[in-house]
Enzyme design. Structure first.
Site, PDB file in Angstrom:
ATOM      1  N   PHE A 128       0.816  -1.215   0.000  1.00 33.26           N
ATOM      2  CA  PHE A 128       0.000   0.000   0.000  1.00 33.26           C
ATOM      3  C   PHE A 128       0.849   1.264   0.000  1.00 33.26           C
ATOM      4  CE2 PHE A 128       0.860   0.010   4.520  1.00 33.26           C
ATOM      5  CZ  PHE A 128       0.727   1.331   4.918  1.00 33.26           C
ATOM      6  N   LYS A 129       2.097   1.159   0.447  1.00 32.95           N
ATOM      7  CA  LYS A 129       2.957   2.342   0.496  1.00 32.95           C
ATOM      8  C   LYS A 129       3.146   2.964  -0.890  1.00 32.95           C
ATOM      9  CE  LYS A 129       3.753   1.710   4.921  1.00 32.95           C
ATOM     10  NZ  LYS A 129       5.009   1.356   5.528  1.00 32.95           N
ATOM     11  N   ASP A 130       3.001   2.163  -1.945  1.00 30.67           N
ATOM     12  CA  ASP A 130       3.146   2.695  -3.307  1.00 30.67           C
ATOM     13  C   ASP A 130       2.096   3.757  -3.621  1.00 30.67           C
ATOM     14  OD1 ASP A 130       5.325   1.066  -4.154  1.00 30.67           O
ATOM     15  OD2 ASP A 130       3.958  -0.597  -4.525  1.00 30.67           O
ATOM     16  N   MET A 133       3.754   6.827  -2.181  1.00 30.07           N
ATOM     17  CA  MET A 133       5.167   7.035  -2.491  1.00 30.07           C
ATOM     18  C   MET A 133       5.403   7.372  -3.953  1.00 30.07           C
ATOM     19  SD  MET A 133       7.558   7.072  -0.224  1.00 30.07           S
ATOM     20  CE  MET A 133       7.254   5.822   1.014  1.00 30.07           C
ATOM     21  N   THR A 161       7.886   0.536   3.527  1.00 28.58           N
ATOM     22  CA  THR A 161       8.184   1.928   3.185  1.00 28.58           C
ATOM     23  C   THR A 161       9.482   2.021   2.396  1.00 28.58           C
ATOM     24  OG1 THR A 161       7.004   2.888   5.063  1.00 28.58           O
ATOM     25  CG2 THR A 161       8.789   4.192   4.142  1.00 28.58           C
TER      26      THR A 161
END
Length: 491
Positions: A128-130, A133, A161
């Site tokens: 989900f960090k994409d 980011m 992350t």
């Protein structure tokens, strides 16, 4: 739109108002606090209606323009259009339209309520960090190019992350990445994703300790204002406001996809370690999104669950932090929690600062209202719509098996924590959305234990663990880390 620090006095904030572009490349504020808007922009029912038919990129533009008011509209629209494309988020299942970016998957729909997964892991690092980011990488490149500047990103990761930041920043003009991670405490896939990168602007540092040691190093370097300025240090951890606000978008997307009109409410269960992801949900709710409850799901490192159940925030020492099968949540000091506490104490910056000084000196604080406690603000938690729960290794194995058997979906370990806790907080008539953390392939060791077979991998990730790896092992010592950064920046 101006921003204030959670530790700023009203006088200092008035003297030094910050715009979105001013804080974009920063992490902590100079006083050691975290940035928040001076007030939250509000979303009307008419806007929600108009947003139901928008693409993800256009929805991101509409929300971000309320916060990034100093970026020209045409530039911001171009940035979101460049970021949120089916080509970037290409790992969707074959039975789901790639352009959906964050599709919903219904698990249960019965008398107890409706349980839904929101897929957030279709990006290049399968986590989900994409979602934030990739936008951050484009925003950084845009801001640096405008002023012909450079930036040295210094961050910490418990697993996802780091790879999301490195994939978003690799090859970006004017950007170097120095990423700390706990040595030998990530999954083999997570480790390989980061350490196999050979790009000259990527530096991986494996710290002998736990994630909290890494996070403490980031804060120590960020608080050395002279070093930070001399070496042009920025951060992509969720202490960076831009990353948190980018995550607000998928709460709106999930709500709009799960409802047909604005009279309906939904709840979200969020696997939580550092409080950044669920903090974005709190911000969405403060903007007017009709959220019933925000449920924090923790693993055995249950600092946040303990607070929401008891009003006591008690950080654990590194030796008390468990290494679990949902390692991205192996965190005992939630760096984003300060943003919520600031709201809980009525945006009183001096009180916020005092409470977090007590974290450093005494290991925590108590807002339960019990005799001898630090206050009674915990009683306001329910008003803000928060609840919580805890999951263990046995729980996640059982949940992974159950979801695979009943729905034919293999979920990762953190998402399993979310599903387990979500089921404990479902209400009839209210859709419960569980935010996916990652694809199961990133935690294959536990999937194999749970199901007896390997998790499927998207094309391009076969044999990633066998690739050559490049990283440096270091002790958790601030001066040693500073020396490493200085030696590789040329500044």
């Amino acid at each position: 739109m101006h921003y204030v620090s959670t530790r700023a006095t009203s006088a200092s904030a008035a003297r030094n108002p910050q715009r979105f572009s001013d804080i974009l490349l920063a992490g902590l504020a100079p006083d050691g606090g975290l940035y928040l808007p001076a007030s939250y922009p509000q979303v009307s029912g008419a806007e929600l209606d108009a947003w139901r038919q928008l693409s993800y990129a256009d929805l991101a533009y509409e929300i971000l323009r309320k916060f990034a008011t100093d970026i020209p509209d045409a530039d911001l629209r171009a940035l979101t259009a460049k970021t949120y494309t089916p080509e970037v988020y290409r790992n969707a299942r074959a039975d789901e339209p790639a352009q959906d970016i964050t599709p919903l998957r219904v698990l249960e729909d019965g008398a107890a309520g409706k349980l839904v997964l929101q897929a957030l892991s279709n990006g290049p690092t399968l986590a989900f960090k994409d979602m934030a980011m990739q936008l951050l990488g484009n925003l950084f490149e845009y801001a640096l190019a405008k002023n012909d500047e450079e930036l040295n990103i210094f961050g910490a990761t418990s697993g996802d992350t780091g790879s999301a930041a490195e994939y978003a920043m690799r090859g970006k003009r004017g950007v170097r990445v120095f990423m700390l991670s706990p040595h030998a405490k990530m999954s083999a896939f997570q480790t390989a994703q980061m350490f196999s990168l050979q790009d000259p602007n990527i530096f991986n540092i494996a710290v002998e300790g736990v994630f909290d040691n890494c996070q403490d190093l980031v804060k120590a370097v960020s608080n050395d204002l002279a070093f930070k300025a001399r070496h042009k240090i920025g951060t992509v951890n969720s202490i960076n406001w831009a990353r948190v606000v980018a995550q607000v978008v998928y709460y709106f997307r999930g709500y709009l996809a799960a409802t047909t009109d604005n009279a309906q409410k939904v709840s979200f269960t969020v696997p939580s370690g550092n409080f950044g992801n669920i903090c974005a949900g709190h911000i969405a709710r403060m903007m007017g999104l009709p959220i019933d409850r925000l449920v924090a799901a923790t693993n055995e490192n249950d600092v946040l669950d303990e607070f929401f159940r008891t009003g006591v925030y008690r950080v654990r020492k590194p030796a008390e932090t468990y290494h679990t099968s949902s390692p991205s949540m192996d965190i005992s000091k939630a760096s984003n929690f300060e943003r919520f506490v600031y709201e809980l104490v009525g945006r009183d910056a001096e009180r916020t600062h005092a409470l977090f000084r007590k974290v450093e000196t005494d290991g925590g604080f108590d807002l339960s209202g019990a005799p001898g406690s630090d206050g009674d603000e915990w009683k306001l938690v329910e008003r803000y719509g928060f609840a919580s729960g805890r999951s263990t290794h046995a729980d996640r194995l059982a949940t992974i098996r159950d979801v695979a058997d009943d729905y034919g979906i293999t979920i990762d370990t953190h998402t399993a924590d979310g599903v387990k806790v979500a089921r404990e907080h479902m209400r009839p008539g209210v859709t419960m959305i569980v935010l996916e953390t990652a694809l199961a392939a990133k935690f294959n060791e536990t999937i194999l234990e749970a199901l007896g077979s390997d998790a499927a991998r998207p094309p391009g990730f076969e044999g990633i663990e066998a690739l050559p790896q490049r990283f440096t092992v270091m002790r958790p010592e601030v001066e040693a880390v500073k020396a490493f950064i200085a030696a590789h920046t040329g500044l």
